[in-house]
Enzyme design. Structure first.
Site, short mmCIF file in Angstrom:
data_model
loop_
_atom_site.label_atom_id
_atom_site.label_comp_id
_atom_site.label_asym_id
_atom_site.label_seq_id
_atom_site.Cartn_x
_atom_site.Cartn_y
_atom_site.Cartn_z
CB ILE A 256 -0.86 -0.01 1.29
CG1 ILE A 256 -1.61 -1.60 1.35
CG2 ILE A 256 -1.93 1.19 1.19
CD1 ILE A 256 -2.36 -1.28 2.75
CG ASN B 212 -4.38 5.05 -0.67
OD1 ASN B 212 -5.25 5.54 -0.81
ND2 ASN B 212 -3.45 5.65 0.39
CE1 TYR C 117 -6.55 14.17 -6.57
CE2 TYR C 117 -8.40 14.81 -7.09
CZ TYR C 117 -7.58 14.08 -6.56
OH TYR C 117 -7.97 12.77 -5.78
CB THR D 275 -8.71 12.36 4.51
OG1 THR D 275 -9.03 13.02 3.07
CG2 THR D 275 -9.34 11.03 4.31
#
Length: 252
Positions: free
Chosen positions: A6, A87, A154, A191
């Protein structure tokens, strides 16, 4: 034995995915600039194999060095399956084109798109020499499919990641391998990335009020909920290679 790798596992969705995989007794390799010590302790408490590697995912030489070491370590154990979670991601720079600095543009594309490409290429290359199957999970965004004011870089890097995922799936199917690849859009979560978004200016990001409202009205999903739904899907093996999955479809 299964192994999971990860990137961006020190916090947010990556940390939630890692905890869930530890619960499933899957050997874990985490990759991020800094280590989440709680994950190490959690893995030890659950008697699960755990390694951490520090890596700057905006540096292609460092990616090659670190992930070659990881691949060598894992493939020599001849695992049944490797789960590769690409991720790690960055939202910045947030501003309109014409007002952007060069360095954050390059870093965004390197972390969000080039790093997953390099890592996926390396592991599928190694898989050719073994009986190990590789499942690649690329964490994408709804921003990959619609233009968002101030998020041009992005949006573009995540759109590229989606196309990369679809193309790799097509190639692997034609080669009749056991490897699979998917993209996963986690939606809006509570987050650090959301905190960064909320500190933008209205000039840089027109939708800022909507994102502040997500927090105020408690609309943001907890990363543990999102990570758990993703891991359920991956471990089921019941997903279509090349498809982009959305959290809203998994939590119906």
């Amino acid at each position: 034995m299964k192994y999971a790798i990860i990137t961006g596992a020190s916090k947010g969705l990556g940390a939630s995915i890692a905890k869930r995989l530890i619960d499933e007794q899957i050997a874990l390799v985490t990759v991020s600039r800094t280590e989440n010590e709680e994950l190490r302790k959690y893995a030890q408490a659950n008697n699960v194999s755990y390694q951490h590697h520090s890596c700057n995912l905006s540096n292609e030489e460092e990616i090659q060095e670190v992930f070659m070491e990881i691949a060598h370590s894992i493939f020599q154990k001849n695992p049944v399956e490797i789960l590769l979670f690409n991720n790690a991601g960055v939202i910045e720079p947030i501003h309109t084109v014409g007002s952007l600095d060069q360095t954050p543009i390059i870093r965004n594309v390197q972390v969000n798109l080039i790093a997953p490409m390099l890592i996926t290429n390396l592991f599928l290359q190694q898989a050719k020499l073994t009986n190990t199957s590789v499942q690649v999970i690329n964490v994408t965004s709804g921003a990959a499919t619609r233009p968002i004011h101030g998020w041009s870089i992005y949006c573009s890097s995540k759109a590229g990641l989606n196309m990369f995922t679809q193309t790799v799936a097509m190639e692997q199917a034609e080669m009749k391998t056991n490897n699979k690849i998917m993209a996963f859009s986690p939606g809006v979560m509570d987050t650090e990335m959301q905190e960064i978004i909320r500190t933008s200016s209205k000039e840089a990001f027109k939708e800022i009020d909507k994102f502040k409202e997500y927090k105020e009205k408690n609309i943001l999903k907890h990363p543990d909920v999102v990570g758990g739904a993703l891991v359920d899907l991956v471990l089921s093996g019941n997903y279509e290679s090349g498809k982009v999955y959305h959290i809203k479809d998994l939590l119906k």
